[in-house]
Design an enzyme around this catalytic site. Structure first.
Site, mmCIF file in Angstrom:
data_model
loop_
_atom_site.group_PDB
_atom_site.id
_atom_site.type_symbol
_atom_site.label_atom_id
_atom_site.label_comp_id
_atom_site.label_asym_id
_atom_site.label_seq_id
_atom_site.Cartn_x
_atom_site.Cartn_y
_atom_site.Cartn_z
ATOM 1 N N SER A 77 0.826 -1.200 0.000
ATOM 2 C CA SER A 77 0.000 0.000 0.000
ATOM 3 C C SER A 77 0.867 1.260 0.000
ATOM 4 O O SER A 77 1.615 1.486 -0.953
ATOM 5 C CB SER A 77 -0.964 -0.043 1.188
ATOM 6 O OG SER A 77 -1.979 0.924 1.064
ATOM 7 N N ASP A 124 -10.155 -5.737 -3.072
ATOM 8 C CA ASP A 124 -9.561 -4.687 -2.242
ATOM 9 C C ASP A 124 -10.490 -3.482 -2.220
ATOM 10 O O ASP A 124 -10.849 -2.934 -3.274
ATOM 11 C CB ASP A 124 -8.199 -4.315 -2.828
ATOM 12 C CG ASP A 124 -7.366 -3.428 -1.923
ATOM 13 O OD1 ASP A 124 -7.928 -2.483 -1.332
ATOM 14 O OD2 ASP A 124 -6.150 -3.672 -1.825
ATOM 15 N N HIS A 174 -7.389 -6.008 1.161
ATOM 16 C CA HIS A 174 -6.195 -5.192 1.430
ATOM 17 C C HIS A 174 -5.457 -5.637 2.697
ATOM 18 O O HIS A 174 -4.501 -5.000 3.092
ATOM 19 C CB HIS A 174 -6.622 -3.726 1.569
ATOM 20 C CG HIS A 174 -5.543 -2.720 1.322
ATOM 21 N ND1 HIS A 174 -4.947 -2.542 0.091
ATOM 22 C CD2 HIS A 174 -4.943 -1.822 2.153
ATOM 23 C CE1 HIS A 174 -4.041 -1.585 0.165
ATOM 24 N NE2 HIS A 174 -4.022 -1.130 1.412
#
Length: 281
Positions: free
Chosen positions: A149, A225, A258
């Site tokens: 991320s 996600d 995620h």
């Protein structure tokens, strides 16, 4: 640049350690973790850096990343820094995506942030020097980098700045084009000011468009996600790499989100991929 040992634990025949030192880059104490797999005395092992995402410390991947078995198998040292300076003297923001826990791996230039938020210099210069001095098994001529991320953004941009330092780079659900998404606009604007030309130096897609090159990239992205469409935009990285002739392997993983369940699932794949490229020539 003395280092203090916070804890050590034996794992998969090696040692998982957590360490702290006084950073000159951030002006604060910084904590990081290092896993050194089992090895013969005098052996030199390659290094894989892992940069974490928003709200994380070194502990998230250390506790949940499931990397040690693969690192022991392939003989790879795994280093996990923190994501920002911390402490009572360090400014913060009420939101999770700016301030402590959200350093974005840049050197802040704006008032109130610039004093401590020097994460680019910390990751690129200070911490590698400390690792080289304190961990004799670390072969600093063989380094690779990955991240998740915000940390995926950091891994991509740092590797694009230092293509000769890193043998390989990968990412899990990276913020591929921070200057074009809300997370990045907030962070880059807050830390670096309003000049978007400066932001391009910290945006992987923009850096590639402006001439930065890598031989290849590996990216895993969950198609479930929750941040995919608004914040991550891997399609922009795919387009930039295609135009630049960079060999991008972008794997859209069905049903994955995620979280660290996603990262742990594909961590061994990434370590094996890096280990192949970190072999001594």
């Amino acid at each position: 640049m003395s280092m203090k040992t916070v804890s050590t634990n034996k794992a998969h025949g090696g040692v998982q350690g957590v360490y702290r030192h006084a950073s000159t880059a951030t002006g604060t104490d910084m904590t990081f973790s290092v896993y050194v797999p089992p090895h013969e005395d005098g052996a030199k092992l390659p290094v894989l850096w892992y940069l974490s995402g928003l709200t994380c410390t070194h502990a998230n991947v250390t506790d949940k990343g499931e990397f040690r078995a693969a690192c022991a198998e392939h003989g790879v040292i795994f280093i996990a820094p923190d994501t920002s300076p911390r402490g009572e003297s360090v400014p913060d923001d009420d939101a999770y995506d700016f301030g402590q826990g959200a350093g974005f791996y840049v050197d802040a230039t704006q008032e109130s942030w610039a004093e401590h938020f020097q994460m680019r210099r910390y990751i690129e210069d200070e911490l590698p020097a400390l690792i080289a001095a304190e961990f004799p098994a670390a072969d600093m001529t063989r380094q690779s980098i990955t991240g998740h991320s915000m940390g995926g953004h950091g891994a991509l941009t740092i590797a694009l700045r230092h293509p000769d330092r890193f043998k390989s780079v990968s990412a899990f659900a990276p913020i591929a084009a921070p200057s074009q998404v809300p997370w990045g606009e907030k962070a880059l604007g807050g830390y670096l000011g309003d000049d978007r030309a400066v932001w391009r130096l910290h945006d992987a897609c923009a850096m590639i468009e402006d001439g930065a090159r890598l031989a290849e990239l590996l990216v895993d992205q969950g198609d479930a996600d929750q941040f995919l469409a608004e914040q991550l935009k891997p399609e922009l990285l795919e387009a930039a790499c295609k135009d630049a002739g960079i060999d991008l392997t972008l794997r859209m993983q069905p049903g994955y989100d995620h979280s660290y369940y996603f990262i742990a699932t594909f961590m061994a794949d990434h370590i094996a991929w890096h280990a192949e490229r970190l072999k001594q020539e």
